[in-house]
Scaffold this motif. Structure first.
Motif, PDB file in Angstrom:
ATOM      1  N   LEU A 367       0.818  -1.209   0.000  1.00  0.00           N
ATOM      2  CA  LEU A 367       0.000   0.000   0.000  1.00  0.00           C
ATOM      3  C   LEU A 367       0.853   1.260   0.000  1.00  0.00           C
ATOM      4  CD1 LEU A 367      -2.930   1.204   0.353  1.00  0.00           C
ATOM      5  CD2 LEU A 367      -2.466   1.210   2.817  1.00  0.00           C
ATOM      6  N   GLU A 368       0.583   2.147  -0.955  1.00  0.00           N
ATOM      7  CA  GLU A 368       1.159   3.494  -0.926  1.00  0.00           C
ATOM      8  C   GLU A 368       0.218   4.383  -0.120  1.00  0.00           C
ATOM      9  OE1 GLU A 368       3.824   4.953  -2.205  1.00  0.00           O
ATOM     10  OE2 GLU A 368       4.647   3.510  -3.629  1.00  0.00           O
ATOM     11  N   THR A 369       0.780   5.241   0.729  1.00  0.00           N
ATOM     12  CA  THR A 369      -0.054   6.142   1.527  1.00  0.00           C
ATOM     13  C   THR A 369       0.411   7.582   1.356  1.00  0.00           C
ATOM     14  OG1 THR A 369       1.327   5.888   3.507  1.00  0.00           O
ATOM     15  CG2 THR A 369      -0.532   4.364   3.252  1.00  0.00           C
ATOM     16  N   VAL A 370      -0.557   8.492   1.407  1.00  0.00           N
ATOM     17  CA  VAL A 370      -0.266   9.916   1.262  1.00  0.00           C
ATOM     18  C   VAL A 370      -1.070  10.683   2.301  1.00  0.00           C
ATOM     19  CG1 VAL A 370      -0.321  11.937  -0.244  1.00  0.00           C
ATOM     20  CG2 VAL A 370       0.086   9.670  -1.229  1.00  0.00           C
ATOM     21  N   ASP A 371      -0.381  11.429   3.141  1.00  0.00           N
ATOM     22  CA  ASP A 371      -1.025  12.377   4.039  1.00  0.00           C
ATOM     23  C   ASP A 371      -0.885  13.748   3.379  1.00  0.00           C
ATOM     24  OD1 ASP A 371      -1.941  14.012   6.033  1.00  0.00           O
ATOM     25  OD2 ASP A 371      -0.858  13.011   7.648  1.00  0.00           O
ATOM     26  N   MET A 372      -1.956  14.175   2.697  1.00  0.00           N
ATOM     27  CA  MET A 372      -1.859  15.355   1.835  1.00  0.00           C
ATOM     28  C   MET A 372      -1.515  16.619   2.612  1.00  0.00           C
ATOM     29  SD  MET A 372      -1.737  16.088  -1.292  1.00  0.00           S
ATOM     30  CE  MET A 372      -2.415  14.565  -1.975  1.00  0.00           C
ATOM     31  N   ALA A 373      -1.858  16.673   3.894  1.00  0.00           N
ATOM     32  CA  ALA A 373      -1.559  17.872   4.685  1.00  0.00           C
ATOM     33  C   ALA A 373      -0.064  18.157   4.714  1.00  0.00           C
ATOM     34  CB  ALA A 373      -2.093  17.701   6.107  1.00  0.00           C
ATOM     35  N   ARG A 374       0.749  17.123   4.582  1.00  0.00           N
ATOM     36  CA  ARG A 374       2.200  17.307   4.619  1.00  0.00           C
ATOM     37  C   ARG A 374       2.744  17.879   3.308  1.00  0.00           C
ATOM     38  NH1 ARG A 374       3.759  11.357   7.152  1.00  0.00           N
ATOM     39  NH2 ARG A 374       2.480  11.522   9.050  1.00  0.00           N
ATOM     40  N   HIS A 375       1.925  17.838   2.278  1.00  0.00           N
ATOM     41  CA  HIS A 375       2.387  18.298   0.961  1.00  0.00           C
ATOM     42  C   HIS A 375       1.837  19.680   0.603  1.00  0.00           C
ATOM     43  CE1 HIS A 375       4.079  14.355  -0.211  1.00  0.00           C
ATOM     44  NE2 HIS A 375       3.088  13.860   0.514  1.00  0.00           N
TER      45      HIS A 375
END
Length: 414
Positions: A367-375
């Motif tokens: 699984l790839e995960t992205v916490d968009m708040a960090r970007h």
């Protein structure tokens, strides 16, 4: 004796009048519930064109709707009307690139209204910008008010008809509440048409509890399903009952100064509407939005507690996503994005979901995960990431372009 009788009559009359005014005001305050089973009439039911017996509701194919986002004041010419279009699959239209079975890479997205990209046009969604970057069609199967559970149900229905190399599931932190919900009214007061299925864990295994509404007509008599709704909707006991106003309504109305402030703002907006002109120097739309955000803070803290007590169900649904990806041989990507009410709270307190995104990435190798708040690093405060006005603070076209770049990088790096 007579003066005392008259005085008593005046006091009773004032008390009754205050009760009437308080009840009328509470009915307009989004943070308060005044009825458990509001009436659903046939006219309202007829407008519910997205009804679906399996998922509760789903965007319909080959539709085009224009929505006034509210970006204007009374008497002003409309400045922002957005267009939502769906194709024959029920996916939001991706103007940048048509479907191509021979494309080198194929991408689809599932999730809530932040995946659907409400409040922006078809050519301002992050899927449109991704398609430009990747030179391939990006399908958009987001659904308004969807939880992670409904996003997965829609994926499992749709994916066999449109297989893709990458599947992005894009949701907000409110999914923790939505996956515990059966009738949205118990947590989002007034959302009375939204009845849905939900998953529960039985002996460590996910079990789907079907929606109790098989036909749209059943919504006209939801009270007959009260026992089911109260049993399976977690929020009935933990959110609805604590926020249910009852006699004396005056004490409930005066309990929170924000209620008085919101009622005053709403009254001024009504005066503007009736007069057909705005009050100079005062933006009541902005004031109302700020008032709503302040009233939303208890809900955000409630959701934060839900991550502490019910994260196991969220985890189980992610595991279902990963297992389905392995079965169908696609790359799963989980993306957490932020509603405005969370962004403002989390800018001071940190993410309400804690280390969830990192932990999921460590637990599931595939699984790839992205916490968009960090970007997303806004220079002018988190509010600048969202449309200026409108229904609920969805991302602006500029922010959607930034999101597209982040997600496109995942595909390009493979």
């Amino acid at each position: 004796m007579l003066p005392f009788v008259a005085l008593a009559f005046v006091i009773v009359a004032l008390a009754v009048a205050l009760e009437v005014v308080s009840y009328a005001s509470l009915k307009r305050i989004p943070a308060v519930a005044t009825e458990e089973f509001p009436e659903i009439d046939r006219e309202l039911l007829g407008k519910f064109s997205s009804f679906d017996p399996e998922m509760g509701w789903v965007p319909q194919p080959n539709q085009e709707k224009q929505k006034d986002t509210g970006d204007h004041l009374p008497g002003e010419e409309l400045r922002t009307v957005v267009t939502y279009s769906t194709d024959e699959y029920g996916s939001r239209v991706c103007p940048a690139k048509d479907r191509d079975e021979d494309a080198d890479v194929t991408v689809s997205t599932y999730g809530d209204s932040y995946c659907f990209c409400r409040e922006v046009n078809d050519d301002e969604t992050f899927q449109h910008y991704m398609a430009q970057e990747l030179d391939t069609h990006v399908a958009n199967y987001g659904g308004g008010n969807y939880g992670l559970d409904q996003a997965l149900l829609r994926m499992q229905r749709q994916y066999p008809e449109e297989e893709t190399d990458y599947v992005f599931v894009v949701v907000t932190a409110s999914s923790i509440a939505r996956i515990l919900s059966v009738w949205k009214h118990y947590q989002e007061f007034g959302n009375i048409l939204a009845v849905k299925p939900r998953y529960v864990l039985e002996n460590g295994e996910l079990e789907l509890i079907d929606s109790p509404v098989d036909e749209k007509e059943d919504l006209l008599d939801l009270e007959s399903k009260a026992d089911f709704l109260r049993e399976y909707d977690f929020h009935y006991d933990h959110w609805f009952k604590p926020h249910f106003a009852s006699v004396p309504y005056t004490s409930d109305f005066l309990d929170d100064p924000e209620y008085l402030r919101y009622a005053a703002i709403t009254g001024c907006k009504e005066l503007e509407r009736r007069a057909g002109r705005s009050i100079p120097g005062v933006d009541f739309d902005a004031a109302q939005t700020e008032s709503v955000l302040r009233m939303e803070q208890p809900r955000v803290r409630y959701h934060e507690r839900l991550f502490e007590t019910h994260e196991y169900l969220f985890d189980a649904l992610i595991e279902e996503f990963v297992d389905y990806a392995d079965e169908q041989d696609f790359q799963p990507v989980f993306v957490m994005v932020q509603q405005l009410r969370y962004a403002k709270y989390e800018s001071e307190h940190g993410p309400i979901y804690g280390d969830l995104v990192d932990r999921l990435g460590e637990t599931y190798d595939a699984l790839e995960t992205v916490d968009m708040a960090r970007h997303l690093d806004p220079e002018d405060g988190v509010e600048s990431l969202y449309v200026e006005r409108g229904e609920g603070g969805h991302y602006s076209p500029e922010t959607n372009r930034e999101i597209a770049n982040v997600l496109a990088d995942i595909v390009e790096e493979e």
